[in-house]
Enzyme design. Sequence first.
Site, PDB file in Angstrom:
ATOM      1  N   LYS A  13       0.959  -0.803   0.346  1.00 29.21           N
ATOM      2  CA  LYS A  13       0.187  -0.107   0.243  1.00 29.21           C
ATOM      3  C   LYS A  13       1.113   1.687  -0.520  1.00 29.21           C
ATOM      4  CE  LYS A  13      -2.321  -0.857   4.354  1.00 29.21           C
ATOM      5  NZ  LYS A  13      -1.198  -2.361   4.255  1.00 29.21           N
ATOM      6  N   ARG A  88      -9.887   0.412   8.598  1.00 30.99           N
ATOM      7  CA  ARG A  88      -9.080  -0.642   9.150  1.00 30.99           C
ATOM      8  C   ARG A  88     -10.691  -1.723   9.971  1.00 30.99           C
ATOM      9  NH1 ARG A  88      -3.390   0.472   8.636  1.00 30.99           N
ATOM     10  NH2 ARG A  88      -2.532  -1.706   9.105  1.00 30.99           N
ATOM     11  N   ARG A 127      12.036  -6.159   4.643  1.00 25.50           N
ATOM     12  CA  ARG A 127      11.634  -4.676   4.905  1.00 25.50           C
ATOM     13  C   ARG A 127      12.539  -3.172   5.634  1.00 25.50           C
ATOM     14  NH1 ARG A 127       5.655  -1.829   5.020  1.00 25.50           N
ATOM     15  NH2 ARG A 127       5.977  -2.578   7.578  1.00 25.50           N
ATOM     16  N   ARG A 155      11.813  -1.220  11.535  1.00 26.77           N
ATOM     17  CA  ARG A 155      10.129  -1.313  11.442  1.00 26.77           C
ATOM     18  C   ARG A 155      10.078  -2.474  13.182  1.00 26.77           C
ATOM     19  NH1 ARG A 155       5.267   0.182   8.155  1.00 26.77           N
ATOM     20  NH2 ARG A 155       4.458  -1.574  10.001  1.00 26.77           N
ATOM     21  N   ARG A 166      -0.649 -10.081  12.642  1.00 25.08           N
ATOM     22  CA  ARG A 166      -1.261  -8.560  12.642  1.00 25.08           C
ATOM     23  C   ARG A 166      -1.982  -9.502  10.796  1.00 25.08           C
ATOM     24  NH1 ARG A 166       3.860  -5.120  10.840  1.00 25.08           N
ATOM     25  NH2 ARG A 166       2.860  -4.277   9.289  1.00 25.08           N
TER      26      ARG A 166
HETATM   27  P1  AP5 Z   1       4.744  -1.284   1.244  1.00 27.79           P
HETATM   28  O1  AP5 Z   1       4.425  -1.073   0.303  1.00 27.79           O
HETATM   29  O2  AP5 Z   1       5.898  -1.048   3.228  1.00 27.79           O
HETATM   30  O3  AP5 Z   1       4.015  -2.415   2.203  1.00 27.79           O
HETATM   31  P2  AP5 Z   1       2.297  -1.565   2.555  1.00 27.79           P
HETATM   32  O4  AP5 Z   1       1.298  -2.475   2.131  1.00 27.79           O
HETATM   33  O5  AP5 Z   1       2.310  -0.068   2.827  1.00 27.79           O
HETATM   34  O6  AP5 Z   1       2.902  -2.474   4.820  1.00 27.79           O
HETATM   35  P3  AP5 Z   1       2.310  -1.641   5.986  1.00 27.79           P
HETATM   36  O7  AP5 Z   1       3.602  -2.645   7.119  1.00 27.79           O
HETATM   37  O8  AP5 Z   1       3.065  -0.201   6.275  1.00 27.79           O
HETATM   38  O9  AP5 Z   1       1.302  -2.026   6.239  1.00 27.79           O
HETATM   39  P4  AP5 Z   1       0.262  -1.905   8.092  1.00 27.79           P
HETATM   40  O10 AP5 Z   1      -0.786  -2.523   7.383  1.00 27.79           O
HETATM   41  O11 AP5 Z   1       0.891  -3.130   8.931  1.00 27.79           O
HETATM   42  O12 AP5 Z   1       1.198  -0.820   8.151  1.00 27.79           O
HETATM   43  P5  AP5 Z   1       0.683   0.452   9.228  1.00 27.79           P
HETATM   44  O13 AP5 Z   1       1.648   0.982   9.344  1.00 27.79           O
HETATM   45  O14 AP5 Z   1      -0.755   0.593   8.011  1.00 27.79           O
HETATM   46  O15 AP5 Z   1       5.814  -2.982   1.115  1.00 27.79           O
HETATM   47  C1  AP5 Z   1       6.312  -3.861   2.278  1.00 27.79           C
HETATM   48  C2  AP5 Z   1       6.949  -4.159   1.537  1.00 27.79           C
HETATM   49  O16 AP5 Z   1       7.342  -5.063  -0.102  1.00 27.79           O
HETATM   50  C3  AP5 Z   1       8.278  -2.974   1.836  1.00 27.79           C
HETATM   51  O17 AP5 Z   1       9.805  -3.625   2.037  1.00 27.79           O
HETATM   52  C4  AP5 Z   1       8.219  -2.958  -0.205  1.00 27.79           C
HETATM   53  O18 AP5 Z   1      10.043  -2.082  -0.645  1.00 27.79           O
HETATM   54  C5  AP5 Z   1       7.772  -4.428  -1.027  1.00 27.79           C
HETATM   55  N1  AP5 Z   1       7.150  -4.491  -1.662  1.00 27.79           N
HETATM   56  C6  AP5 Z   1       5.830  -3.257  -2.102  1.00 27.79           C
HETATM   57  N2  AP5 Z   1       5.439  -4.027  -3.449  1.00 27.79           N
HETATM   58  C7  AP5 Z   1       6.046  -4.882  -3.990  1.00 27.79           C
HETATM   59  C8  AP5 Z   1       6.036  -5.383  -5.050  1.00 27.79           C
HETATM   60  N3  AP5 Z   1       4.752  -5.106  -5.843  1.00 27.79           N
HETATM   61  N4  AP5 Z   1       7.215  -6.829  -5.322  1.00 27.79           N
HETATM   62  C9  AP5 Z   1       8.140  -6.601  -4.082  1.00 27.79           C
HETATM   63  N5  AP5 Z   1       8.446  -5.742  -2.980  1.00 27.79           N
HETATM   64  C10 AP5 Z   1       7.273  -5.293  -2.993  1.00 27.79           C
HETATM   65  O19 AP5 Z   1       0.060   0.122  10.230  1.00 27.79           O
HETATM   66  C11 AP5 Z   1       0.991  -0.226  11.408  1.00 27.79           C
HETATM   67  C12 AP5 Z   1       0.153  -0.378  12.610  1.00 27.79           C
HETATM   68  O20 AP5 Z   1      -0.536   0.581  13.353  1.00 27.79           O
HETATM   69  C13 AP5 Z   1      -0.725  -0.728  12.785  1.00 27.79           C
HETATM   70  O21 AP5 Z   1      -0.308  -2.803  12.755  1.00 27.79           O
HETATM   71  C14 AP5 Z   1      -2.072  -0.733  13.768  1.00 27.79           C
HETATM   72  O22 AP5 Z   1      -1.219  -1.364  15.254  1.00 27.79           O
HETATM   73  C15 AP5 Z   1      -2.060   0.204  13.955  1.00 27.79           C
HETATM   74  N6  AP5 Z   1      -2.959   1.600  13.120  1.00 27.79           N
HETATM   75  C16 AP5 Z   1      -2.383   1.753  11.431  1.00 27.79           C
HETATM   76  N7  AP5 Z   1      -3.464   2.322  11.331  1.00 27.79           N
HETATM   77  C17 AP5 Z   1      -4.344   2.067  11.661  1.00 27.79           C
HETATM   78  C18 AP5 Z   1      -6.384   2.015  11.963  1.00 27.79           C
HETATM   79  N8  AP5 Z   1      -6.470   2.459  10.576  1.00 27.79           N
HETATM   80  N9  AP5 Z   1      -6.726   1.183  12.563  1.00 27.79           N
HETATM   81  C19 AP5 Z   1      -5.903   0.783  13.939  1.00 27.79           C
HETATM   82  N10 AP5 Z   1      -4.878   0.818  14.242  1.00 27.79           N
HETATM   83  C20 AP5 Z   1      -3.759   1.375  13.283  1.00 27.79           C
END
Ligand code: AP5
Length: 209
Positions: A13, A88, A127, A155, A166
């Site tokens: 994402k 979410r 990552r 992270r 997760r």
């Molecule tokens: P990346 O693009 O970083 O993936 P992402 O989907 O953004 O993953 P996140 O881990 O950031 O998502 P998340 O939803 O768990 O975390 P968030 O920060 O929102 O890509 C991942 C890796 O793959 C990278 O190394 C990249 O280079 C590689 N990659 C990407 N695309 C690729 C491809 N096509 N091919 C190969 N490699 C590729 O949330 C973190 C925490 O915050 C949550 O666990 C929760 O505790 C809290 N939180 C956040 N939002 C909320 C909410 N709305 N409600 C409640 N809690 C929340």
Amino acid sequence: MNIVLLGAPGAGKGTQAAKLVEEYGLCHISTGDILRAAVANQTELGQKAKSYMDEGELVPDELIIDLMRERIQQPDTVKGVILDGFPRTTTQAVALDTMLSHLGRPLDAALLVDVEPDVIVKRLTSRRMCRDCGHIGSVSDGQNCPECGGEMYQRDDDNEATVRNRLEVYETSTAPLIDYYKGSDKLVPVDGDRTPDEVFADVEKSLSL
Ligand code: AP5
């Protein structure tokens, strides 16, 4: 254009959001980035959120909804937003509908970046992120950011046990949003298990950009 980015942790994402920002100048709002900054700055929100994030659990809905209600009214969102990591839960999705309706800005699409869990565990445990510019990379980048030379770090929630939790939390709490957005005809699925550029080409085509 107002877009929700849906998909499991690590689906890509943030990677696709960065490309949308670069190409189309949309405002990117990532609840994960906002929360990590709050934790680093030890704000009241950060102190409340930290333990949930470290375990891979969701931060309570009321904290997130209050945060987003304020953020989405900022002037930089007027031309369109990419919401990354929000909503979410169904409660958050209903709250978002209300926020957008008050602002008179309809949601155009819920873009689902679809990737199998096994691929995700590998992606997330390797990552690495840049502390300075936020570049999303991998362990193969080494210790310095390929974009700005800043320090690359892992992270706290990218260890295997937390990643698996997760994924479980995603299946239970967030995956039901796929049907929620299918029901309102907003769901746009793309196969996320290809190179980032291939996925992005599909994103552009699917959103008619
Ligand atoms: P990346 O693009 O970083 O993936 P992402 O989907 O953004 O993953 P996140 O881990 O950031 O998502 P998340 O939803 O768990 O975390 P968030 O920060 O929102 O890509 C991942 C890796 O793959 C990278 O190394 C990249 O280079 C590689 N990659 C990407 N695309 C690729 C491809 N096509 N091919 C190969 N490699 C590729 O949330 C973190 C925490 O915050 C949550 O666990 C929760 O505790 C809290 N939180 C956040 N939002 C909320 C909410 N709305 N409600 C409640 N809690 C929340």
